[in-house]
Design a protein around this motif. Structure first.
Motif, PDB file in Angstrom:
ATOM      1  N   SER A 134       0.815  -1.209   0.000  1.00 28.63           N
ATOM      2  CA  SER A 134       0.000   0.000   0.000  1.00 28.63           C
ATOM      3  C   SER A 134       0.853   1.265   0.000  1.00 28.63           C
ATOM      4  O   SER A 134       0.430   2.309  -0.465  1.00 28.63           O
ATOM      5  CB  SER A 134      -0.927   0.000   1.216  1.00 28.63           C
ATOM      6  OG  SER A 134      -0.149   0.012   2.394  1.00 28.63           O
ATOM      7  N   LYS A 135       2.079   1.175   0.497  1.00 32.83           N
ATOM      8  CA  LYS A 135       2.944   2.358   0.527  1.00 32.83           C
ATOM      9  C   LYS A 135       3.876   2.406  -0.678  1.00 32.83           C
ATOM     10  O   LYS A 135       4.884   3.116  -0.667  1.00 32.83           O
ATOM     11  CB  LYS A 135       3.764   2.372   1.823  1.00 32.83           C
ATOM     12  CG  LYS A 135       2.931   2.415   3.082  1.00 32.83           C
ATOM     13  CD  LYS A 135       3.024   3.725   3.810  1.00 32.83           C
ATOM     14  CE  LYS A 135       2.028   3.844   4.938  1.00 32.83           C
ATOM     15  NZ  LYS A 135       2.210   2.851   6.004  1.00 32.83           N
TER      16      LYS A 135
ATOM     17  N   ASN B 187      13.336  -2.554   2.846  1.00 34.66           N
ATOM     18  CA  ASN B 187      12.473  -3.338   3.727  1.00 34.66           C
ATOM     19  C   ASN B 187      13.289  -4.368   4.482  1.00 34.66           C
ATOM     20  O   ASN B 187      14.288  -4.870   3.975  1.00 34.66           O
ATOM     21  CB  ASN B 187      11.403  -4.077   2.918  1.00 34.66           C
ATOM     22  CG  ASN B 187      10.196  -3.227   2.637  1.00 34.66           C
ATOM     23  OD1 ASN B 187      10.085  -2.112   3.108  1.00 34.66           O
ATOM     24  ND2 ASN B 187       9.262  -3.756   1.854  1.00 34.66           N
TER      25      ASN B 187
ATOM     26  N   ILE C  86       4.238  -1.792   6.817  1.00 32.73           N
ATOM     27  CA  ILE C  86       4.462  -3.019   7.571  1.00 32.73           C
ATOM     28  C   ILE C  86       3.377  -4.048   7.298  1.00 32.73           C
ATOM     29  O   ILE C  86       2.209  -3.703   7.074  1.00 32.73           O
ATOM     30  CB  ILE C  86       4.546  -2.728   9.098  1.00 32.73           C
ATOM     31  CG1 ILE C  86       4.831  -4.023   9.889  1.00 32.73           C
ATOM     32  CG2 ILE C  86       3.283  -2.060   9.588  1.00 32.73           C
ATOM     33  CD1 ILE C  86       5.209  -3.778  11.330  1.00 32.73           C
TER      34      ILE C  86
ATOM     35  N   THR D 293       6.562  -9.421  -1.619  1.00 29.20           N
ATOM     36  CA  THR D 293       7.896  -9.212  -1.067  1.00 29.20           C
ATOM     37  C   THR D 293       8.845 -10.096  -1.862  1.00 29.20           C
ATOM     38  O   THR D 293       8.478 -11.209  -2.218  1.00 29.20           O
ATOM     39  CB  THR D 293       7.907  -9.616   0.419  1.00 29.20           C
ATOM     40  OG1 THR D 293       7.016  -8.756   1.124  1.00 29.20           O
ATOM     41  CG2 THR D 293       9.285  -9.519   1.030  1.00 29.20           C
TER      42      THR D 293
ATOM     43  N   ILE E  72       0.947 -12.546   0.085  1.00 25.51           N
ATOM     44  CA  ILE E  72      -0.182 -12.916   0.935  1.00 25.51           C
ATOM     45  C   ILE E  72      -1.440 -12.613   0.138  1.00 25.51           C
ATOM     46  O   ILE E  72      -1.589 -11.498  -0.384  1.00 25.51           O
ATOM     47  CB  ILE E  72      -0.177 -12.054   2.217  1.00 25.51           C
ATOM     48  CG1 ILE E  72       1.169 -12.220   2.925  1.00 25.51           C
ATOM     49  CG2 ILE E  72      -1.337 -12.420   3.127  1.00 25.51           C
ATOM     50  CD1 ILE E  72       1.363 -11.224   4.063  1.00 25.51           C
TER      51      ILE E  72
ATOM     52  N   LYS F 298      -6.146  -5.576   4.430  1.00 22.80           N
ATOM     53  CA  LYS F 298      -4.938  -5.201   3.673  1.00 22.80           C
ATOM     54  C   LYS F 298      -4.751  -6.085   2.451  1.00 22.80           C
ATOM     55  O   LYS F 298      -4.031  -5.729   1.515  1.00 22.80           O
ATOM     56  CB  LYS F 298      -3.700  -5.337   4.570  1.00 22.80           C
ATOM     57  CG  LYS F 298      -3.041  -4.007   4.951  1.00 22.80           C
ATOM     58  CD  LYS F 298      -1.724  -4.197   5.664  1.00 22.80           C
ATOM     59  CE  LYS F 298      -0.514  -3.897   4.781  1.00 22.80           C
ATOM     60  NZ  LYS F 298      -0.401  -2.522   4.319  1.00 22.80           N
TER      61      LYS F 298
HETATM   62  N1  LIG Z   1       0.153  -8.910   0.084  1.00 22.53           N
HETATM   63  C1  LIG Z   1       1.421  -8.899   0.463  1.00 22.53           C
HETATM   64  N2  LIG Z   1       2.142 -10.038   0.378  1.00 22.53           N
HETATM   65  C2  LIG Z   1       3.438 -10.064   0.736  1.00 22.53           C
HETATM   66  N3  LIG Z   1       4.118  -8.995   1.173  1.00 22.53           N
HETATM   67  C3  LIG Z   1       3.453  -7.823   1.264  1.00 22.53           C
HETATM   68  C4  LIG Z   1       2.102  -7.716   0.910  1.00 22.53           C
HETATM   69  N4  LIG Z   1       1.725  -6.439   1.120  1.00 22.53           N
HETATM   70  C5  LIG Z   1       2.811  -5.776   1.568  1.00 22.53           C
HETATM   71  N5  LIG Z   1       3.867  -6.606   1.650  1.00 22.53           N
HETATM   72  C6  LIG Z   1       5.222  -6.277   2.102  1.00 22.53           C
HETATM   73  O1  LIG Z   1       5.155  -5.389   3.185  1.00 22.53           O
HETATM   74  C7  LIG Z   1       5.768  -4.141   2.859  1.00 22.53           C
HETATM   75  C8  LIG Z   1       4.977  -3.019   3.468  1.00 22.53           C
HETATM   76  O2  LIG Z   1       3.664  -3.092   3.009  1.00 22.53           O
HETATM   77  P1  LIG Z   1       2.700  -1.835   2.946  1.00 22.53           P
HETATM   78  O3  LIG Z   1       2.619  -1.319   4.350  1.00 22.53           O
HETATM   79  O4  LIG Z   1       1.395  -2.368   2.426  1.00 22.53           O
HETATM   80  O5  LIG Z   1       3.334  -0.847   1.994  1.00 22.53           O
HETATM   81  C9  LIG Z   1       5.798  -4.112   1.343  1.00 22.53           C
HETATM   82  O6  LIG Z   1       6.817  -3.274   0.847  1.00 22.53           O
HETATM   83  C10 LIG Z   1       5.987  -5.562   1.013  1.00 22.53           C
HETATM   84  O7  LIG Z   1       7.349  -5.934   1.133  1.00 22.53           O
END
Ligand SMILES: Nc1ncnc2c1ncn2[C@@H]1O[C@H](COP(=O)(O)O)[C@@H](O)[C@H]1O
Ligand SMILES: Nc1ncnc2c1ncn2[C@@H]1O[C@H](COP(=O)(O)O)[C@@H](O)[C@H]1O
Ligand SMILES: Nc1ncnc2c1ncn2[C@@H]1O[C@H](COP(=O)(O)O)[C@@H](O)[C@H]1O
Ligand code: NA
Ligand code: NA
Ligand code: NA
Lengths: 101, 370, 370, 370, 101, 101
Positions: free
Chosen positions: A43-44, A56, A85, F34, F62, F99
């Motif tokens: 999402s970020k 990360n 996260i 990831t 995920i 999420k």
């Molecule tokens: N659906 C997902 N499956 C696996 N890893 C994820 C997923 N969503 C986010 N991540 C990992 O978590 C980090 C932070 O996620 P986010 O807070 O959604 O930006 C991302 O940069 C990915 O490395």
């Protein structure tokens, strides 16, 4: 050779949050953890291309279920709102249960 | 002095051109990339060189006359930082977290910009004061610590006095992620990393440690001891800087996409504020007696925004600020603007200020009329 | 010869000072770090330079007179290693595994120390024999192989002769992890990696391969062929060594915390044994006709303990030994001690031994009285 | 000209010897390794140097006389690529995917070979045309794009005209993995990456971007602007190439094991075709007026097979081809053959062609009789 | 698309033990494995900061349950006492069962 | 603190296939992923020693079970035959289900 059921907590977060998470783990007397640099998208947005800060980290800790919820709750409360996260939990089996108490 | 030549010699340099190549590579979706290990090593190396030379110069010149410039620089830096905050908060309507974070990034200084400035002065055969390296080291933490302190003050005050007002501060935050199912209670917001923590992180940050360390080492070893490593720690400086600028160009290219998201106000800020700070810097430096080169360097320090050292502290010290704002504007707009436009402009300005006679304006216009 | 100047010129060098900067950085919890890729590359590079120069020198000098020094060095190395073992086992009461492992680390030699030694001699304008690089290559494996062999012998003997005694050997092991729920039966202890394996790992270890390879290449290409790469493989040596010493300083800083755990005996051992070995080395080298510089280098090799090449073999070859002991003492105590204290001391000693007249003691004392 | 000296000065160089050291290290199972970050950075650096010098030369010489050589080079490259395909498909009985992929790898050019060629010419004090760097940049994509285009044509044709024939093409593929439980339906084979994709990947590939970028930058900055980075971007070229060749030697050593699997036909191909292409290249270059050095370089480009840039495009562009075939033959056989045998041979040949008088054959035979 | 149940064995250990573990895997005819460098903290302290030898390796092997216990037993017997190491087992699903026999 | 059941899809494949797989993930609106570089050994031999192209990538996503099978099917159909690749699926628990929708 018997396998004992225990939990594996995995956290993928932006590098600057690593310190806070390790603090939470250590405060809760987790016996150990493993971590490494990863890249990702979520999402970020895309993370891990250039600047140090935009990397990360993936952290994994084997722990008893009792500690798990306490730790999850604290991470959610203090980290979720400010950092990129993702966290998830896995059921695993280990040989030396006493290593993770 | 030939203005056209100055502009040419400041833009058509390996440094700027390889920086642009990096930007172009990203924009055409090339897989060009400097490996992480190299681009993490290069800033350490560049700071070591800057520090060593600063130390060597100070050994020659003594540090009698560095006290005034340092105090002036710190004073100006504090004033500018507070000014940034007012502009961002009042005019820009940013929340306090973003306002303080951006103010700190622009109040802090950029070692990469400083390196390019040194290279520029060398091309123009202009010396500069050795203690500029010390000013670089001193200015880096000042506005960071100031802003983090003010953010913490402001939170504490709000938390204590009126409970509902603090709530407003939080809803005030533009970038609070909306995808969290767990409500973040204001009472539980950790007090933005304790000041002690921040002081420790800032002062023991690798940039400051290697810079101050190298200044001391340069001072201790002197030219004699420096000879054995001169090739690596002097002659390789520009080649190494070229490599680093390729990588900076690549990252800048990635950030360019986010510039639109930064908003019109921040874009204008990223050009106007450095220009203003730079001019003030050159004027004041000239006034307190720095050389042409020294005035350009100090102007450049004020004009520059930190995109490596400061963000790495800010991300945890003011964690509610959106890093996308301060990194994108510092690296994506201000850095290229400073390198390509402001640096040669400040050099011309500094030369004029120091001795108007050296600027051969007539020749410039005559050339222009041909 | 001016002793004060020697001490000053050996400590106040970029090498030592950046090493100390690395230690300081770690102690103040700085995030200063040389990226892994760089610090893994540097020892390869340093050994290539050492090897090439060794080869070039040997081409000029021939290797007629290198046989005696090599044989003497190997003999001394074996004697010293056995001596280390006795000291550690008898006086230090370490178990056989730790005793042999520490004995091997201190019997082996350190390429980083050798590099600093070369740099030191260059500052003092003292030449040294080219074949010292060969001795470096030869000495590295000798005591490793010896100790691994002796450990295996000892285990086999015990396993065969008396079954219960071997059990005692094991319980003898101080650091057997206590958190294992699965009992390790002595009968199943794998025979500490077969000797063949160890020989292979040691002789094909990257340090020896690059060092011997570079010696041969240096010999083959001669000064003519070397010209095209001289800049990279000669002039960049000290700058590269500086970078490497920053990283070594950082790691040393981390190890310093473990020094207490090493125990008083090992701390004394880490200073006394290198001093003894170094003095013996200088005396014997002088006796067999090596130059002032050559004697210092050979003394330094005997005094040095390996903290990169040897530990990486020992961890698997004598796996029941606690790596914390040999790495901490070799890197955390002996290395800084050798660089800062023993190296200049051995140089003074070697100069005196070779020609007492060169040591301007009178001037030293007169200076001291002022 | 002394043939023995030429051969000696081409083989007993640091470059070749360190390459061989890398091979030896792998064969004796040493853990010698250049860290990834370094070996990923080096080709970028080498191409930047090649490009800058090409640009500098072109600024001096103009590019009037580069049009003919470029057109001839492209024409020859297309002809050779088609020829490779026919040989591989008809004589070698390879499937169309492998045939086109190998044809493309050998039709493309190797920057590492080019670097070694430059180094060789420098040792022989032979200049070469600056625009050779441009030819390097132009030739890299030509045969890649050609072959990918032809593969796609061939698939589309087959898919359209006769449905069962395409099936045969697929079963024709020797290396289709047999461990897949899911049948790959021919109708679903994705059309081998759209041409647009491939063009993008090829033209924005890092090798071309850095090479063309550096040519332009070299042209723009001229000798004046180049001075400040000359040490890093000229004098460090050979040392850097030495390091890169150690790593190439290590990888070659790993590939040697697979050479047997490549089959006798491909082994012969990997020696015969480069030799033929190289000779043709030297003859044609001489005919169109290139210098001795330029003819050697162009011959070497035709003789070389790409083992870094081309494979990284081919793996996705012709994904049904077995990468083991083209990488193993290009790196494991052709590269060492070209460096050690063909390069000095082509130099002698080019010298003879340009002016038979310079080749002191009599001296050679007289020397041989002694 | 059916998923077949199989085991994922994960080992985190100090780098020098990697060779021994791969030997054990290969001796037991495991069809493949994946590995990468990680850092960590556990009963033997923080690992992965500086020297090569002090790095951690994480190894993962997908394998049938039959092989799993033999391998676990051998690792426990020959590696546990001398090296920093943690092992755990996961239940996973794969498409191509025949790849892991 | 409740954990919601969801799937973790893991893919280990040769680096050049990474782009295709991310395309498939994004086409199916996976919320994130990831990835990191790994080395390995399998039916296509040892991978990850030298050349860039011979590296392996490990990708983790995920996702909801519905998406999982569509994605697995597409990966199997378009990637399996041409590239070194292994995929597997894990049952995991997450806190913030939303999420990953
Ligand atoms: N659906 C997902 N499956 C696996 N890893 C994820 C997923 N969503 C986010 N991540 C990992 O978590 C980090 C932070 O996620 P986010 O807070 O959604 O930006 C991302 O940069 C990915 O490395
Ligand atoms: N509880 C744990 N959870 C995750 N990883 C662990 C845990 N304990 C140890 N490790 C990892 O396993 C390595 C060796 O552990 P140890 O033998 O306890 O020192 C550590 O360096 C960590 O990488
Ligand atoms: N049984 C296995 N367990 C874990 N990883 C594997 C396994 N088999 C293959 N791999 C990984 O998947 C990659 C590709 O496998 P393959 O297609 O069998 O060559 C390998 O290089 C390994 O990294
Ligand atoms: Na500033
Ligand atoms: Na020794
Ligand atoms: Na070719």
């Amino acid at each position: 050779m018997k396998l004992y059921a225990i939990k594996l907590l995995t956290i993928v977060c932006e590098a600057p949050a690593q310190k806070n998470i390790i603090e939470i783990l250590e405060k809760n007397n987790v016996s150990g953890y493993t971590f490494y640099e990863v890249r990702g998208n979520g999402s970020k947005g895309i993370r891990g291309q250039g600047l140090q800060n935009e990397k990360n980290i993936k952290l994994e800790a084997i722990l008893q279920e009792e500690k798990l919820y306490r730790i999850l709750e604290e991470i959610a409360r203090t980290i979720f709102s400010d950092y990129a996260i993702v966290t998830y939990v896995n059921d695993i089996g280990v040989i030396r249960m006493e290593k993770f108490s | 002095m030939d203005i056209v030549a100055i502009i040419q010699s400041s833009i058509l340099t390996p440094l700027i051109l390889f920086f642009i190549l990096g930007i172009v590579a990203t924009r055409i979706k090339s897989d060009l990339k400097i490996p992480d290990a190299i681009s993490e090593f290069l800033p350490i190396y560049l700071l070591a060189v800057i520090g060593l030379h600063g130390g060597l110069e100070m050994r020659k010149m003594g540090f009698d006359n560095m006290i005034v410039p340092i105090l002036v620089a710190v004073g100006l830096s504090v004033a500018m930082t507070l000014n940034h905050y007012q502009i961002l908060r009042r005019l820009g309507k940013f929340n306090i977290f973003d306002s303080y974070a951006i103010a700190a990034a622009y109040g802090s200084v950029g070692a990469t910009s400083f390196s390019v400035g040194l290279s520029f002065l060398k091309t123009q055969n202009q010396p500069s004061e050795g203690f500029m390296a010390v000013i670089l080291a001193v200015l880096e933490p000042v506005s960071l610590i100031l802003c983090v302190f003010l953010v913490n003050m402001s939170i504490t005050k709000n938390q204590k006095s009126k409970h509902y007002e603090t709530k407003q501060i939080l809803t005030d935050v533009k970038q609070v992620p909306s995808d969290d199912s767990i409500a973040v209670e204001i009472g539980e917001v950790r007090d933005e990393a304790s000041m002690k923590q921040v002081l420790q992180n800032t002062m023991a940050g690798k940039a400051i440690v290697i810079l101050l360390g190298s200044i001391i080492i340069g001072y201790v070893i002197g030219e004699g001891g420096f000879q054995s490593i001169k090739l690596g720690f002097e002659d390789m400086f520009f080649p190494a800087l070229v490599i680093f600028l390729i990588e900076m160009g690549i990252i800048t290219g990635q950030k360019l996409e986010d510039v639109k998201k930064a908003g019109k106000f921040l874009i204008i800020f990223s050009v106007a504020v450095p220009t203003f700070n730079g001019i003030v810097g050159v004027v004041v430096s000239t006034y307190i007696g720095l050389s042409i080169g020294g005035s350009v360097l100090l102007g450049l320090l004020f004009a520059s925004a930190s995109f490596i050292a400061a963000p790495s502290v800010l991300r945890t010290a003011i964690r509610k600020a959106n890093p996308g704002l301060y990194i994108t504007s510092a690296l994506g707009i201000t850095f290229p603007f400073n390198m390509i436009v402001l640096l040669p402009a400040m050099f011309i300005f500094s030369t004029v200020l120091h001795d108007a006679g050296t600027l051969d304006l007539s020749r410039y216009f005559v050339d222009g009329l041909k």
